[in-house]
Write an enzyme that holds these catalytic residues in place. Structure first.
Site, short mmCIF file in Angstrom:
data_model
loop_
_atom_site.label_atom_id
_atom_site.label_comp_id
_atom_site.label_asym_id
_atom_site.label_seq_id
_atom_site.Cartn_x
_atom_site.Cartn_y
_atom_site.Cartn_z
N ARG A 102 20.12 27.12 -32.46
CA ARG A 102 20.80 26.03 -32.37
C ARG A 102 22.29 26.16 -32.88
O ARG A 102 22.33 27.04 -33.83
CB ARG A 102 20.52 24.69 -33.20
CG ARG A 102 19.00 24.12 -32.74
CD ARG A 102 19.16 23.40 -31.54
NE ARG A 102 17.85 22.98 -30.79
CZ ARG A 102 16.87 23.50 -30.06
NH1 ARG A 102 17.37 24.54 -29.84
NH2 ARG A 102 16.00 22.91 -29.71
N HIS A 120 22.17 30.17 -23.13
CA HIS A 120 21.02 29.28 -23.29
C HIS A 120 19.69 29.70 -22.74
O HIS A 120 19.27 28.75 -21.98
CB HIS A 120 21.18 27.77 -23.45
CG HIS A 120 20.67 26.79 -24.30
ND1 HIS A 120 20.85 25.98 -24.99
CD2 HIS A 120 19.12 27.16 -24.83
CE1 HIS A 120 19.89 25.33 -25.66
NE2 HIS A 120 19.06 26.07 -25.55
#
Length: 313
Positions: free
Chosen positions: A228, A276
């Site tokens: 994250r 990502h």
């Protein structure tokens, strides 16, 4: 009599990906009569298959709702929603786990072997004589020993890396040296020639890598973050890269996504940005996870992968 009403609440392109796999998976668990739809009267809905970036943010009208089944592994964007008062299940998918293991293993090996010097150094210079240690002489630390972290730790240990893992509460994993708590974090960081961040995004984990903790790591250590974005203090990381305290950072997740074009990570010579992609949820395998939880809900059995609202994951 029709089966449960299942509302798919995600962006339209996700429906195109998931409609057929979900119908197939529901049929495989004996729920071919389920009503799977993107539009339904709220008072008729039994389950919501949910992406936190969908337009649905108010669950109050769904008075018959039994559970919300997250399409993503991360739940930080929904767990704090005060209107959500039914069980929330996060996505724990074997396909997602396998993808993460492959991405992490690939980038750890890339840094361990020093591959960048040869990939980017196609300039006529023969760069011989630089031999990396064997994996057994390289220490890799995994922050976060949930399903993803434990799987990655196991894969790296199988390659003979000296793997250390840290979690907030004590855990035992065969072949892994585990640490926990604040004191354990310092020990784990001190061993981290390569560190992989796989913690959830909670108030306790934000900025876990900051100026103080980065200073605990060996000089020239490598940071790999597929977890994250908020786990890292960006400014502290950039400063550590500039001084050589940190040798390189491979980052797949960021505080703002897509990463803004003006962000210094894009142009820093010691940063690799990936968009990502460390592990995408695969529609076929994720649909089977969702279908099994709906079957369990209809049979009165405990749901899998329930989120602890107090812990935030």
């Amino acid at each position: 009599m029709p089966g449960p009403v299942i509302l798919f609440a995600a962006k339209s392109e996700r429906w195109d990906q998931y409609e057929h796999p979900l119908r197939t998976a529901l049929s495989e668990v004996g729920l071919s009569d389920a009503v799977l739809t993107t539009q339904a009267a709220p008072e008729t809905v039994d389950y919501i298959v949910y992406a936190p970036n969908s337009r649905m943010q108010d669950f109050t009208p769904y008075t018959r709702l039994k559970a919300v089944l997250n399409l993503w592994a991360g739940v930080e964007d929904v767990v704090g929603n005060d209107t959500l008062r039914v069980p929330l299940a996060r996505m724990v998918d074997h396909g997602l786990t396998e993808g993460m293991v492959e991405w992490v293993t690939g980038h750890v090996l890339r840094h361990h072997l020093g591959m960048d010097a040869h990939i980017h150094g196609q300039d006529g210079v023969w760069r011989a004589g630089i031999v990396p240690p064997l994996a057994r002489d390289r220490s890799v630390t995994i922050l976060g020993l949930g399903a993803l972290g434990a799987a990655c730790a196991g894969a790296l240990a199988a390659l003979n890396f000296d793997v250390h893992g840290w979690s907030r509460s004590p855990k035992t994993i065969d072949g892994i040296t585990t640490h926990s708590g604040k004191a354990g974090l310092a020990d784990a960081l001190g061993k981290a020639e390569i560190i992989v961040l796989l913690l959830p995004d909670t108030s306790d984990t934000q900025n876990v890598l900051n100026a103080d903790t980065l200073a605990l790591m060996p000089t020239g250590a490598i940071v790999v973050n597929p977890g994250r974005g908020p786990l890292i203090d960006d400014d502290a990381l950039l400063a550590a890269l500039d001084t050589g305290r940190i040798g390189h950072a491979t980052l797949d997740v960021f505080r703002t996504e897509p990463l803004p074009p003006e962000h210094p990570f894009w142009t820093h010579p010691k940063v690799t940005v990936t968009p990502h992609i460390a592990s995408e949820t695969r529609a076929a395998s994720a649909s089977r996870v969702i279908a099994e939880n709906i079957r369990r809900g209809e049979a009165g059995e405990p749901l899998l992968h329930l989120v602890d609202r107090d812990l935030g994951y």
